[in-house]
Scaffold this active site. Structure first.
Site, PDB file in Angstrom:
ATOM      1  CG  ASP A  53      -8.844  15.621 -15.911  1.00  8.25           C
ATOM      2  OD1 ASP A  53      -8.137  14.915 -16.651  1.00  8.25           O
ATOM      3  OD2 ASP A  53      -9.879  15.197 -15.342  1.00  8.25           O
ATOM      4  NE  ARG A  77      -2.712   0.560   3.504  1.00  9.94           N
ATOM      5  CZ  ARG A  77      -1.964   0.960   4.550  1.00  9.94           C
ATOM      6  NH1 ARG A  77      -1.304   2.096   4.513  1.00  9.94           N
ATOM      7  NH2 ARG A  77      -1.875   0.221   5.638  1.00  9.94           N
ATOM      8  CE  LYS A 130     -11.842   7.739 -18.512  1.00 10.79           C
ATOM      9  NZ  LYS A 130     -12.904   6.840 -18.180  1.00 10.79           N
TER      10      LYS A 130
HETATM   11  N1  PLP Z   1     -11.196  12.937 -15.836  1.00 14.91           N
HETATM   12  C1  PLP Z   1     -11.746  12.834 -17.058  1.00 14.91           C
HETATM   13  C2  PLP Z   1     -11.552  13.943 -18.053  1.00 14.91           C
HETATM   14  C3  PLP Z   1     -12.513  11.711 -17.399  1.00 14.91           C
HETATM   15  O1  PLP Z   1     -13.072  11.638 -18.625  1.00 14.91           O
HETATM   16  C4  PLP Z   1     -12.703  10.697 -16.421  1.00 14.91           C
HETATM   17  C5  PLP Z   1     -13.522   9.493 -16.703  1.00 14.91           C
HETATM   18  O2  PLP Z   1     -14.221   9.413 -17.696  1.00 14.91           O
HETATM   19  C6  PLP Z   1     -12.121  10.849 -15.156  1.00 14.91           C
HETATM   20  C7  PLP Z   1     -11.363  11.981 -14.895  1.00 14.91           C
HETATM   21  C8  PLP Z   1     -12.330   9.843 -14.057  1.00 14.91           C
HETATM   22  O3  PLP Z   1     -11.551   8.716 -14.217  1.00 14.91           O
HETATM   23  P1  PLP Z   1     -11.894   7.243 -13.676  1.00 14.91           P
HETATM   24  O4  PLP Z   1     -13.072   6.760 -14.415  1.00 14.91           O
HETATM   25  O5  PLP Z   1     -10.623   6.501 -13.960  1.00 14.91           O
HETATM   26  O6  PLP Z   1     -12.164   7.370 -12.210  1.00 14.91           O
END
Ligand code: PLP
Length: 372
Positions: free
Chosen positions: A171, A47, A196
């Site tokens: 992000d 962890r 993704k």
């Molecule tokens: N940020 C963006 C731009 C996303 O499109 C997503 C999920 O679709 C996330 C964060 C969240 O990621 P996770 O599904 O891995 O928790």
């Protein structure tokens, strides 16, 4: 070394005593303590850290040009860790069309923990500035935004944040570091859903934060990572490192195919509007050109029709898979509003498509028949 080379070679030597060209998966949860007592730098318990996690953290930090990275069990876990590193009463500025799951996490969980938030249109620096309060600590950037593909001026927001003593997080899930490097534009942190494009094959759930520098906020974040415990498994980290080695080439394909499909949609009579930052007609095109090297594989478009007609179009696809999420080698699309909860600003006639790496002519043919 250049991006493609770092993606292939970074991290391979960490925790790899057998000198395997590809490091083994280390499933062990525990690591031996020396007879003379515990050395602080030795691995201890999975962890806290693990060879495969360290390998992936090394490669993603290198690709985002940051000082360090922390991997999490999902993108939302990484986002939550960042907000848990703030103090109750702190205020954050967030795009109104932020990824819907992050909005639900913020409103449903972090607001009860005393985080105050303003959800705003982040295409105007004046609007952002007008929302700064005495307790504002963080500006959250998502550019292109999900799903409206709005473009936020990263250097502009960074300057505003610095003038006001605030931090910025971007992000970077959609563009990936192949197309955009927020830390180079002065952002403090980068956030990823590695589920993704980093994973790239729709079979890994993960997230990461990358920091420009290891400061007090970073100490808090890594404490949440290790003590909150939302960490990825060694297997997932190993798979992520494997996928990352081809990220640059996959993104080149996603960029190239999406440009073809965006042009096609832009001239289709049943399409009312196309949101793709690579199009000259996109209102954020000039800003996007300054901060992006490629425009990514995601496109949103409005059909000339209502909600049901949009659902019907998506329902007619034969090749493009009907699914949420994005960034896989296969093309996927969805009636986006159906996947979002209350607070969504997504129009009801919007379809979001993740352009995959199939031959673009096959994607075009499927779109053509679904739209006709
Ligand atoms: N940020 C963006 C731009 C996303 O499109 C997503 C999920 O679709 C996330 C964060 C969240 O990621 P996770 O599904 O891995 O928790």
């Amino acid at each position: 070394m250049r991006f493609e080379t770092r993606a292939i070679h970074s991290g391979l030597k960490i925790g790899n005593p057998s000198k395997s060209i590809i490091p083994p998966i280390s499933p062990s949860t525990i690591f031996e303590i020396d007879a003379g007592g515990r050395n602080k730098e030795d691995l201890h318990y999975t962890r806290l850290t693990n060879p495969n996690r360290l390998q992936f953290e090394e490669v993603i930090a290198s690709l985002e040009e940051g000082e360090a990275a922390a991997a999490f069990s999902s993108g939302i876990a990484a986002a939550t860790a960042l907000l848990q590193s703030l103090d109750p009463g702190d205020h954050i500025i967030v795009p109104e069309d932020i990824y819907a799951g992050n909005r639900m996490m913020m409103k449903g969980i972090m607001s009860r923990w005393g985080i105050d938030m303003s959800f705003i249109n982040m295409t105007s620096l004046d609007v952002i500035e007008a929302h700064i309060k005495p307790k504002t600590k963080l500006i959250w950037i998502e550019t292109p935004s999900n799903p409206l593909m709005r473009i936020t001026d990263i250097p502009g927001v960074v300057q505003l944040a610095r003038e006001n003593g605030l931090r910025t997080v971007a992000d970077n899930t959609w563009p990936t570091p192949v197309n955009q490097l927020p830390l180079k534009h002065g952002a403090d942190l980068v956030l990823h859903s590695t589920s993704k494009y980093f994973g790239g094959h729709s079979d890994i759930l993960g997230g990461a934060l990358v920091t420009a520098k290891k400061d007090e906020l970073w100490n808090r974040i890594t404490t949440v990572q290790k003590m909150g415990g939302a960490v990825p498994s060694p297997q997932d980290c190993w798979m992520l490192s494997r996928s990352t080695r081809t990220l640059a080439y996959r993104m080149k394909g996603h960029n190239e195919h999406a440009a073809i499909i965006a042009d096609f949609l832009n001239s289709h009579p049943k399409v009312a509007d196309v949101f793709y930052p690579g199009l000259d007609s996109h209102p954020g095109h000039e800003i996007a050109k300054n901060q992006m090297k490629g425009f990514g594989g995601m496109i949103s478009f409005l059909i000339d029709g209502d909600r049901q007609q949009a659902i019907n179009i998506v329902g007619r696809s034969r090749l493009i898979t009907r699914a949420t999420s994005l960034g896989g080698v296969e093309s996927t699309w969805e009636h986006r509003r159906s996947s979002e909860s209350e607070g969504s600003v997504t129009p009801d006639n919007l379809i979001r498509i993740s352009i995959g790496l199939e031959h673009p002519d096959d994607i075009l043919e499927d779109l053509q028949q679904a739209l006709d």
